[in-house]
Motif scaffolding. Structure first.
Motif, mmCIF file in Angstrom:
data_model
loop_
_atom_site.group_PDB
_atom_site.id
_atom_site.type_symbol
_atom_site.label_atom_id
_atom_site.label_comp_id
_atom_site.label_asym_id
_atom_site.label_seq_id
_atom_site.Cartn_x
_atom_site.Cartn_y
_atom_site.Cartn_z
ATOM 1 N N LYS A 90 0.947 -1.204 -0.045
ATOM 2 C CA LYS A 90 0.147 0.097 -0.157
ATOM 3 C C LYS A 90 0.900 1.296 0.111
ATOM 4 N N ALA A 91 0.528 2.269 -0.885
ATOM 5 C CA ALA A 91 1.067 3.478 -0.797
ATOM 6 C C ALA A 91 0.197 4.719 -1.069
ATOM 7 N N ASN A 92 0.534 5.833 -0.377
ATOM 8 C CA ASN A 92 -0.265 6.962 -0.897
ATOM 9 C C ASN A 92 0.260 7.647 -2.147
ATOM 10 N N CYS A 93 -0.458 7.830 -3.047
ATOM 11 C CA CYS A 93 -0.367 8.459 -4.429
ATOM 12 C C CYS A 93 -0.713 9.752 -4.742
ATOM 13 N N PHE A 94 -0.164 10.439 -5.495
ATOM 14 C CA PHE A 94 -0.906 11.587 -6.029
ATOM 15 C C PHE A 94 -1.802 11.151 -7.245
ATOM 16 N N ALA A 95 -2.895 11.629 -7.127
ATOM 17 C CA ALA A 95 -4.165 11.158 -8.009
ATOM 18 C C ALA A 95 -4.897 12.514 -8.832
ATOM 19 N N GLY A 96 -3.951 13.562 -8.920
ATOM 20 C CA GLY A 96 -4.700 14.639 -9.413
ATOM 21 C C GLY A 96 -4.724 15.835 -8.444
ATOM 22 N N ARG A 97 -4.883 16.983 -8.870
ATOM 23 C CA ARG A 97 -4.738 18.327 -7.915
ATOM 24 C C ARG A 97 -5.617 18.162 -6.818
#
Length: 389
Positions: free
Chosen positions: A2-9
């Motif tokens: 599991k990882a926290n990802c940038f998904a758009g502004r």
């Protein structure tokens, strides 16, 4: 993992992503035990740092247990507990040999991208855009750490994570902000921003011998934390900061001013705020430098302006005339974390400073989207979130 990802502004998502693996003989893999959300992560979230891509793993403040090392790693082994500095440094280039680790000449594989914006490239940074290396960040269950013999510091005692985690960034950054002020006995230091970095800059200024520290912010709960450290406080939404600082310093101004705010500063004057906000929104400038302008104008003649708040590109209406005519010195930089690790760990062990004072929330990694929202909008008196994978 599991990882926290940038998904758009303005959007992050916890996703299933491939586990990291050893790519270079000098790599290590760390199982993350604690990671944190930094104020500079919000610049990524808000879309003001270029070359961030959807799916990028965020986070540059993390620690954990080494689970695997490359064949060229000699200082770490599986089972070691380590804190990982946010700048990635080779330890052998011109910059590293000068203890300027955040300027490492070998750790950013995308240096050409940074050169187009900055002229020269700084070091690679975990979880902070492809312009700065495209490295996966530490808001994850595992992380790959390049140049593992140079960066991580081993924690060989039972100090809890929250006391040592911030060696990764905000403690050495706050300390470097105070260190660059060249503090002398009797000095008055003003610090803009009572977030985690600003609070640790306040604590560090006292540690380095400042007689008075004045902290400027607008949130009561943050100013109360600064007061708890011994600072005098100034709410910029209720007073003219320049007039107030003159009054508090007998008309002279602070001996040094620390900008711990950076590129998304706020201002109580609607016209000023609208001007910079509009220019930033349309990308006619990348940064809102209210705190920086104010720190320059407030500083006494011949004083030091120390800039540790993150800036990403270009600013408008920079008061260069004030800097030049009043003989001000500006010092700045991403923190050279590796320079400060051992001395600051010693300060923590002896009880001279306790970085855990900035922690307001501890949440599981799965709650990262909620944590980002809470942190960004200052909900529930949030000053610093620690995430547990």
């Amino acid at each position: 993992m599991k990882a926290n990802c940038f998904a758009g502004r303005n959007t992050v998502e916890v996703r299933d992503v491939p586990d990291p693996r050893i790519l270079n003989a000098r790599d290590a893999i760390v199982r993350v035990s604690s990671t944190a959300i930094c104020g500079s992560d919000l610049h990524l979230l808000d879309g003001y740092i270029p070359t961030v891509k959807r799916g990028d793993i965020l986070g540059h403040e993390f620690m954990g247990e080494v689970v695997e090392v490359g064949p060229a790693v000699t200082k770490l082994k599986a089972g070691d507990r380590v804190v990982v500095p946010f700048p990635i440094a080779c330890g052998a280039c011109f910059a590293c040999e000068a203890d300027l680790y955040s300027l490492c000449e070998n750790s950013n594989p995308n240096a050409g991208m940074a050169e187009k914006l900055m002229g020269h490239s700084p070091a690679g940074i975990f979880g902070y855009s492809h312009m700065l290396g495209g490295f996966a960040g530490g808001q994850a269950e595992y992380a790959r750490v390049p140049f593992a013999d140079v960066g991580p510091i081993k924690i060989e005692d039972d100090l809890p994570d929250e006391k040592v985690l911030f060696l990764s960034d905000v403690l050495p950054t706050g300390f470097m902000g105070a260190d660059m002020c060249d503090i002398k006995p009797g000095d008055t230091i003003a610090v803009w921003g009572a977030g985690a970095v600003g609070l640790l800059a306040v604590a560090s200024a006292f540690l380095l011998g400042a007689e008075r520290v004045i902290c400027v912010d607008r949130y009561g709960y943050r100013l109360r934390k600064a007061q708890g450290l011994g600072a005098e406080v100034l709410d910029y939404s209720q007073a003219d900061v320049l007039d107030a600082l003159r009054d508090m310093t007998g008309g002279r101004g602070p001996d040094a001013c620390v900008d711990a705010v950076g590129m998304e500063a706020h201002h109580p004057t609607p016209a000023m705020y609208a001007y910079d906000r509009a220019k930033q929104a349309t990308r006619l400038e990348t940064d809102r430098p209210y705190a920086l302008r104010e720190a320059i104008m407030a500083c006494r003649n011949g004083g030091v302006v120390s800039v540790i708040g993150v800036y990403g590109g270009m600013v408008d209406k920079f008061p260069m005339g004030s800097v030049m005519n009043r003989s001000l010195t500006i010092r700045t930089g991403q923190c050279h974390v590796q320079r400060y690790l051992e001395p600051l760990l010693g300060r923590i062990r002896e009880g001279a400073i306790d970085p855990s004072l900035v922690v307001s929330h501890t949440l599981p990694l799965a709650d990262a989207p909620r944590a980002f929202e809470m942190f960004k909008h200052k909900q529930d008196e949030c000053t610093k979130v620690v995430l547990k994978p």
